[in-house]
Every structure is written in C-alpha cells, then in structure tokens.
Write a protein that holds these residues in place. Structure first.
Motif, short mmCIF file in Angstrom:
data_model
loop_
_atom_site.label_atom_id
_atom_site.label_comp_id
_atom_site.label_asym_id
_atom_site.label_seq_id
_atom_site.Cartn_x
_atom_site.Cartn_y
_atom_site.Cartn_z
N ASP A 174 176.49 45.43 -31.64
CA ASP A 174 175.21 45.55 -32.37
C ASP A 174 175.45 45.55 -33.86
N ASN A 175 174.50 44.99 -34.60
CA ASN A 175 174.65 44.95 -36.06
C ASN A 175 174.52 46.35 -36.65
N GLN A 176 175.35 46.63 -37.63
CA GLN A 176 175.24 47.89 -38.36
C GLN A 176 174.00 47.86 -39.25
N PRO A 177 173.41 49.00 -39.53
CA PRO A 177 172.28 49.03 -40.48
C PRO A 177 172.70 48.40 -41.81
N GLU A 178 171.80 47.62 -42.38
CA GLU A 178 172.12 46.93 -43.63
C GLU A 178 171.63 47.70 -44.85
N GLN A 179 170.81 48.73 -44.65
CA GLN A 179 170.29 49.49 -45.77
C GLN A 179 170.52 50.99 -45.54
N TYR A 180 170.97 51.67 -46.57
CA TYR A 180 171.16 53.11 -46.56
C TYR A 180 170.46 53.68 -47.78
N GLN A 181 169.96 54.92 -47.64
CA GLN A 181 169.17 55.52 -48.72
C GLN A 181 169.78 56.83 -49.20
N LEU A 212 166.46 58.69 -53.66
CA LEU A 212 165.81 57.70 -52.81
C LEU A 212 166.15 56.25 -53.16
N SER A 213 167.15 56.05 -53.99
CA SER A 213 167.62 54.67 -54.22
C SER A 213 168.31 54.17 -52.96
N GLU A 214 168.45 52.84 -52.86
CA GLU A 214 168.97 52.26 -51.62
C GLU A 214 170.20 51.40 -51.88
N TYR A 215 171.08 51.37 -50.87
CA TYR A 215 172.20 50.42 -50.87
C TYR A 215 171.87 49.33 -49.88
N HIS A 216 171.91 48.06 -50.34
CA HIS A 216 171.65 46.91 -49.48
C HIS A 216 172.95 46.13 -49.30
N LYS A 217 173.28 45.88 -48.04
CA LYS A 217 174.51 45.14 -47.73
C LYS A 217 174.52 43.79 -48.44
N ASN A 218 173.41 43.09 -48.40
CA ASN A 218 173.39 41.74 -48.97
C ASN A 218 173.56 41.74 -50.48
N ALA A 219 173.14 42.85 -51.13
CA ALA A 219 173.24 42.92 -52.59
C ALA A 219 174.57 43.52 -53.04
N ILE A 268 181.67 46.32 -55.90
CA ILE A 268 181.36 46.14 -54.49
C ILE A 268 180.67 44.79 -54.30
N SER A 269 181.33 43.88 -53.61
CA SER A 269 180.82 42.52 -53.46
C SER A 269 179.63 42.49 -52.50
N PRO A 270 178.69 41.56 -52.69
CA PRO A 270 177.61 41.36 -51.72
C PRO A 270 178.18 41.08 -50.33
N GLY A 271 177.51 41.59 -49.29
CA GLY A 271 177.99 41.40 -47.93
C GLY A 271 178.89 42.52 -47.43
N THR A 272 179.13 43.53 -48.27
CA THR A 272 180.00 44.64 -47.87
C THR A 272 179.22 45.66 -47.05
N ASP A 273 179.70 45.92 -45.81
CA ASP A 273 179.07 46.94 -44.97
C ASP A 273 179.18 48.31 -45.65
N PHE A 274 178.15 49.12 -45.45
CA PHE A 274 178.16 50.45 -46.05
C PHE A 274 179.38 51.25 -45.58
N MET A 275 179.76 51.10 -44.30
CA MET A 275 180.89 51.84 -43.77
C MET A 275 182.22 51.43 -44.42
N ASP A 276 182.23 50.25 -45.02
CA ASP A 276 183.46 49.77 -45.67
C ASP A 276 183.54 50.16 -47.14
#
Length: 458
Positions: A404-411, A416-423, A430-438
């Motif tokens: 299953d895909n990992q969540p792409e957004q964390y808050q 309340l700012s967000e981390y987006h995997k794609n950004a 931190i390069s775009p595409g980096t999983d939050f867990m990484d």
C-alpha cells in the motif's frame, strides 16, 4: 498497601510454584498480596524476594517490564477446545527464548480460548490454524494492525526484541513502518498471513471447580479486589505441595488457578476454602468489572455503582466494564475514565458499538458525567448491549499490505503546516519525491521547528 515498597512479581504466563508463594509471604512484615491484570503479583515487600523460580522476575512499581500475558493457564480446561501451543509446549519454548526483559507489553494467546483477552498488549501474538505459526497484531497509538506475516514459534522473542529496538529509536513510528522494518530484519517472506478469523465471543470465567480433559479438576478462585492473606496463601501452597501439584497460575482476571487436582482430593480443597471463607460463587456483577487492584478510588466507585444499579436490577450476562484501566484494550467494551473537578467526580464513558472488545475503535457515550449521569449512561449502554445484533460469523481482521502507498502528506501539530512528498523540502536539502519516513531524524518543521516525530499523517 505501602507504594514505597511495592514490587511486582512477574512470571511469564503467571506460572508460579507453591514454593514461590511461600517465599513471598515468608518475611514477618508481609501480610499478603494482590493480583494484577498482567498475571502478576503486587506485594508490599521489605527488600527483594530471594530463591524464586528461574523465570520469575522482580521489578519495582511503576512497571518498567510488563509481564508477558499467556493463555497457557487455560490449556486442558475448556473441553471443546484444542490448543496446539499448549499440547506441543510451544508456550514453554517461547518463554525459554526470552533471554531479555521486554519493555513492551506482550501477549501470547490461543484465539480459541475465552479466559484471556486477545488484545491486551502492544504486541499480541495469536496462534494461527497452522501449528508452530503465529499471527501478530500490533497496537500502537490506538491503531490495531494485523501484520501480513506469520511468525514461527522460534521467531516470537527475536521479533519482540527487534520491535523494541525500532520503537526505542523512533517513539512515533507507525505500525505500517514497523512492519516494513520487521520484514527487513527477519526471514518472514515464506510465512504469509491470511485473515485472522475469531469465533463468536464467549465470556466464561471458569470460577470454582471445573472438569479438565484429563479427568482431573481445575480450581479457579477470585478475590474480588481484596488482598490474599498470608495465612491462606501458606495453606494453599502447602496443600498443593502435599498433593504433588507443582504449578499454579495467576490469571489475567486476577484469580488464582490450580490445575490437575485429583477428584479424590476434592474434599481437601473444599475444606481449605471453607476454613478461609473463600467464595467460589461471586455475583455476575463482581466478575463483570475490570478495575486496577491498587486504585482504591476506582474500586470504591465500582462498589457504589454496583450498589445503585442493583436497586433496579442490572443484568450483565457477558458485558464487561472497566474503570481507569492502564490500557483501553483491556478486554472490556465499556470504559469509564474518572477525574476530579473541584473535588467532585467527573467521568468520561467510551464504548465499542459492537460490544465486542475484539473490534477496534471506541465511541464516546458521555463526558463530564456526575455519578447520577454515569448510572443513566450505563443503563442505556446495557440496554443497547442486550438488544444488539449478534454476528454469528465472529470477527475477521485483515492483514495490512506493505505494498500500500504511504501517506503523501503529513501535518505539523503545532503550526499546521504540511509536508508534501511531491514537493519535498528543497530549501533544507530534501528532494521532491522523498517519503516522509525517509526524512532524516534531524529534520524539523521549516516554520516552527517542531520535531519530525510529532508530525501526523493526513
């Protein structure tokens, strides 16, 4: 009971010997002990008990090393069930493989038995339909997850050790990520987990004398939150030695269990109970409540509630209620959490809509309740329990998929700012595409510098 000298006596599966009991009550200043929910003994003891059995550990209170809960005690009692882990001595193999004291709570149970709750720990190993293999249900941050692997009997202790290390390094690790790390550290691929199918719930306390499969008797006695007195403990242990009974159990229901009593010796055990005024016929109300033995205010509330409810009648018939349990997954579908507001009682009541503790997820039935409002709330829930639709198919729990895909957004919980995997977070490398867990552990919120560990998936 003096909390300053309070010790917990931990024995995996609550397995003790008569000599262990005699050693515990040997000192002059020891009056007896109480039983805990994790098959442990709580005792006010001057110093440290000596010469106990090799698996018995002694810890100060509060608990640092929770005792291992195990359903070995139920083996051979339920005439309709066959527990392969009991028959093949897999429980004993697992106990011997624990060369360390777990800091995470661990349960090891057969899904067929009804004496022990299945989900009472952070790590819950449940016997599968295949001999020698175990399901693992993890409870982290109120999230219950069935892992997609079966564990061999010899892998249970190594898996606990590995997960302990992972959680120590990342306090806010998710169950999903923990499963991924475990898969990478143990050879599990050959043992894929199917759904965990649990039979319809049966509530049996096995109080009193119960016939065993081998033709002997089991004696299960409850103290109703009262301490076991030194004089009874001595007589109980000495009678067991006299009849060559070398093992006894503390159960998760806070009872003392002695198995394999010969029927010809029944009168000796009945006489023992009679001399010490030990009842083997507690009311349904008494056994329906789960209350910490060392919390006197919680016990007092239980007694007051029972007294008031009994005025109009309050049939439980399998409904369990907990007050101020250590963990919400304690085997009760209704939980009362208490607090004091300006010296008055304030209660929050949560419940499981199915009234089956094995389902995940609670709902709130009431909050900031005074005593009278609490009684009304409990009567309403009791009526819901007795008019519920019972699922004859039992409970089915599906394993998570590591694909299953990992969540792409964390808050961030603070700003309340967000981390987006794609950004990603390019300004911090931190390069775009980096999983939050990484993300590195040193990464923090770029607005308020909140730790990565506090971020929540959205």
């Amino acid at each position: 009971m003096n909390m300053k000298n309070l010790l917990t006596i931990n024995a995996p599966g609550g397995m003790l010997t008569p000599n262990d009991l005699l050693k515990l009550v040997e000192p002059e200043g020891v009056d007896g002990f109480i039983l805990g929910r994790r098959q442990n003994i709580l005792i006010d003891y001057p110093g440290t008990p000596q010469e106990l059995s090799r698996r018995v550990n002694v810890d100060p209170v509060p608990l640092v090393h929770p005792n291992i809960i195990c359903s070995h005690a139920s083996g051979g009692i339920d005439l309709e069930k066959n527990d392969w882990a009991y028959i093949n001595e897999d429980y004993q193999t697992i106990f011997d493989s624990f060369t360390f004291k777990p800091t995470l709570s661990v349960s090891i149970c057969s899904f067929q038995q009804s004496m022990f709750p299945l989900f009472s720990s952070k790590l819950n190993f449940i016997a599968s339909n295949i001999e020698g293999l175990w399901h693992l249900v993890i409870m982290l941050n109120q999230e219950r997850v069935l892992l997609p692997h079966l564990f061999k009997t010899t892998q249970v202790a190594p898996a606990v050790q590995a997960m302990q290390d992972f959680i120590a390094n990342d306090q806010f690790i998710t169950s999903h990520h923990l499963a991924e790390l475990l898969e990478a550290s143990l050879p599990l691929n050959e043992n894929k987990s199917a759904d965990l199918i649990l039979p319809p719930l049966q509530n049996r306390d096995f109080e009193g004398f119960t016939p065993m499969k081998n033709g002997r008797l089991a004696l299960n006695i409850f103290s109703n939150h009262k301490p076991w007195k030194k004089e009874f403990i001595r007589d109980f242990a000495n009678l067991a030695k006299e009849h060559d009974l070398n093992r006894l159990y503390v159960t998760a229901g806070r009872s003392l269990l002695m198995k394999h009593i010969s029927k010809k010796d029944l009168h000796s055990w009945e006489a023992l109970l009679g001399r010490h005024n030990i009842s083997i016929r507690h009311s349904e109300q008494d056994l329906a409540w789960i209350v910490p033995s060392h919390k006197s205010n919680s016990i007092k509330l239980k007694e007051q509630v029972i007294q008031e409810l009994n005025h109009e009648g309050f049939a439980c018939h399998g409904l369990n209620i907990a007050i101020d349990p250590r963990d919400s997954d304690c085997g009760a579908p209704i939980i009362i959490n208490t607090s004091k507001n300006f010296m008055s009682l304030s209660c929050r009541v949560i419940y499981k809509p199915s009234f089956d503790y094995r389902h995940s997820g609670f709902k709130t039935a009431g909050k900031n309740l005074n005593f009278d409002e609490l009684l009304t709330c409990l009567r309403d829930l009791q009526q819901q329990f007795h008019t519920r639709k019972i699922d004859s198919a039992g409970v089915r729990i599906q394993p998570i998929s590591l694909e299953d895909n990992q969540p792409e957004q964390y808050q961030c919980p603070d700003c309340l700012s967000e981390y987006h995997k794609n950004a990603g977070d390019p300004q911090n490398g931190i390069s775009p595409g980096t999983d939050f867990m990484d993300l590195p552990k040193s990464w923090v919120c770029n607005l308020c510098e909140c730790s990565k560990l506090k971020f929540q998936p959205i």
